[in-house]
Scaffold this active site. Structure first.
Site, PDB file in Angstrom:
ATOM      1  N   ASP A 150      -5.562  80.390 -85.490  1.00  0.00           N
ATOM      2  CA  ASP A 150      -6.773  81.304 -85.962  1.00  0.00           C
ATOM      3  C   ASP A 150      -6.257  82.365 -87.036  1.00  0.00           C
ATOM      4  O   ASP A 150      -5.008  82.581 -87.009  1.00  0.00           O
ATOM      5  CB  ASP A 150      -7.402  81.788 -84.998  1.00  0.00           C
ATOM      6  CG  ASP A 150      -8.294  80.635 -84.311  1.00  0.00           C
ATOM      7  OD1 ASP A 150      -8.711  79.682 -84.710  1.00  0.00           O
ATOM      8  OD2 ASP A 150      -8.587  81.005 -83.017  1.00  0.00           O
TER       9      ASP A 150
ATOM     10  N   HIS B  41      -5.630  75.418 -89.171  1.00  0.00           N
ATOM     11  CA  HIS B  41      -6.628  75.993 -88.435  1.00  0.00           C
ATOM     12  C   HIS B  41      -7.041  75.603 -87.471  1.00  0.00           C
ATOM     13  O   HIS B  41      -7.764  76.105 -86.434  1.00  0.00           O
ATOM     14  CB  HIS B  41      -7.873  76.294 -89.511  1.00  0.00           C
ATOM     15  CG  HIS B  41      -8.319  77.630 -89.219  1.00  0.00           C
ATOM     16  ND1 HIS B  41      -8.931  78.155 -87.930  1.00  0.00           N
ATOM     17  CD2 HIS B  41      -8.924  78.507 -90.144  1.00  0.00           C
ATOM     18  CE1 HIS B  41      -9.360  79.354 -88.323  1.00  0.00           C
ATOM     19  NE2 HIS B  41      -9.371  79.570 -89.708  1.00  0.00           N
TER      20      HIS B  41
END
Length: 470
Positions: free
Chosen positions: A447, A443
């Protein structure tokens, strides 16, 4: 003629390796072709063979990370002068001047060439594994000493050769010698008893330890034979627990490959804040394509997904990057690692420039790399440089799983089994072959929306592979 054993360069990109396990001890006879030690590189573990025959006269680096061609050992005839090959400083010190913490316990040669070992208090065993130098183990075997009864004075409590010799000559910590059977020593360790506290004329046996745990006093040689009758309720329960635990477990040391895998997976979990995204894909079109090609070439679903992923990664470059400090390093070439399961663990050979190769080339290369993995003929160069990984557990019937990212990549695609599944189509229930794909992404770089778009593109190519031609 004496030979200096050095860390070999196992691939074009290899600059260092970690010596992890010596198969021979100092003083052992070595024949050409014998396995001397294990070397862990960034991805795999290698067994290093002796190039000459002789006696392993010195081990200069017992364990630790060193640069390629760094001296590790000396093989020579028993009476041959090896002084010219001995390093001037610390024998176990890697290039760079500082001995890594993982090399604790490496021997140091004094001016006379005799082995010295740094003293430091501490337990000899960590997590049930006794830490002892190869020479200490050899001496213990020769003298019939149970290592679990010896207190280590080396770095981090490591048992040294001098510890074993001191124990064999006088007893623990210089006290009168304690004679104890291996089973008794193990029982004492399980019950937290110091064998030196058990005073007995003869050799301490397992029942003597149990009697002491029950509150028994000093035992004579004859008293030891009837000591079991003195057991109290507390010690009986402890002994039953110890016996049950001993029977219920089997302790097997990790192989060098397993240790590499454990280290890399722990690092990945610590480094990457990862999220796994799942999507079901209709494989009807892929199955039809495989049937059309079956007369020319056997194509697997893994081959198809490597080709699909290569195309999709060019369109979504954040999935084809790595992280260095505060920078995203976006790779223009797509090098896809394909996980191959072996009996002793998992390796990930790399299909380089997958974005430039046709389906046939990809299929041939995946097959050759998988064969190399199973035959242990892969080089470190075959295992490094990947920018994305695919791992397939579909052949085992798995329907979903969360793969762990192969560092320093930022994403990995897990492939599950194809399952005939009823689905609604235009108001009717039909059965379709569905495959679950699981993308785990870092992450920090990827995204959720980016990961979802990438998975959508994978799905589009899988359900309409003709798009790959555009």
């Amino acid at each position: 003629m004496a030979e200096l054993v050095v860390l070999p360069k196992l691939g074009l990109t290899m600059t260092e390796g970690t010596v992890s396990n010596w198969r021979k001890a100092k003083g052992d006879r070595v024949e050409q072709g014998d396995i001397l030690f294990d070397v862990e590189t960034d991805k795999i573990s290698n067994e290093i063979e002796a190039k000459t025959s002789g006696v392993l006269r010195e081990i200069l680096v017992e364990e630790g990370t060193v640069e390629v061609f760094h001296p590790l050992a000396i093989i020579a005839d028993a009476g041959e002068d090896i002084s010219a090959l001995l390093p001037a400083g610390a024998a176990g010190q890697p290039a760079g001047g500082e001995l890594p913490s993982s090399a604790a316990g490496a021997s140091v040669l004094d001016a006379s060439g005799e082995e010295e070992e740094t003293a430091q208090d501490g337990p000899a065993a960590h997590g049930g594994r006794i830490k002892a130098s190869p020479l200490a183990r050899r001496t213990a075997k020769e003298r019939g000493v149970e290592l679990s009864a010896v207190k280590g004075t080396g770095p981090k409590g490591r048992i040294t050769d001098s510890d074993v010799r001191r124990y064999a000559e006088s007893g623990k910590d210089g006290s009168p010698k304690v004679r104890i059977s291996p089973a008794a020593a193990k029982e004492a360790a399980a019950l937290g008893i110091n064998p030196a506290d058990i005073h007995k004329d003869g050799r301490i046996m397992k029942e003597d330890v149990r009697s002491w745990a029950a509150g028994g006093e000093a035992l004579s040689q004859n008293e030891g034979q009837s000591s079991a009758s003195a057991f109290g309720a507390r010690s009986a329960a402890a002994i039953r627990n110890a016996d049950t635990e001993e029977q219920a477990v089997s302790r097997v040391p990790m192989s060098a490959m397993r240790r590499v895998i454990a280290k890399r997976m722990r690092e990945s979990v610590d480094i990457s804040p990862s999220v796994t995204y799942n999507m079901r894909v209709d494989t009807s079109a892929l199955a039809a394509l495989r049937r059309q090609l079956q007369d020319s070439r056997k194509i697997t679903y893994t081959d198809l997904l490597v080709a699909i992923a290569a195309k999709a990664l060019l369109e979504h470059p954040l999935l084809n990057c790595s992280i260095e400090g505060n920078d995203l390093v976006i790779h223009k070439a797509v090098h896809i690692g394909v996980a191959v399961g072996l009996e002793g663990g998992l390796v990930v050979p790399v299909v380089r420039n997958a974005h430039l190769k046709g389906l046939g080339e990809i299929s041939d290369e995946v097959r050759l790399l998988a064969a190399g993995a199973r035959n242990n003929t892969l080089t470190p160069g075959d295992m490094t440089g990947g920018t994305f990984t695919i791992t397939n557990l579909g052949m085992y019937g798995m329907e979903s799983f969360s793969p762990i990212i192969n560092q320093p990549e930022v994403a990995i695609l897990g492939v599950s089994a194809i399952v005939d599944t009823p689905v609604a189509v235009n108001g009717e229930v039909v059965v379709k072959p569905l495959m679950n794909l699981s993308l785990t992404a870092d992450h920090r770089a990827v995204d959720g929306a980016v990961a979802a778009q990438f998975m959508q593109r994978i799905k589009a190519y899988a359900e309409n592979p003709a798009l790959l031609l555009l």
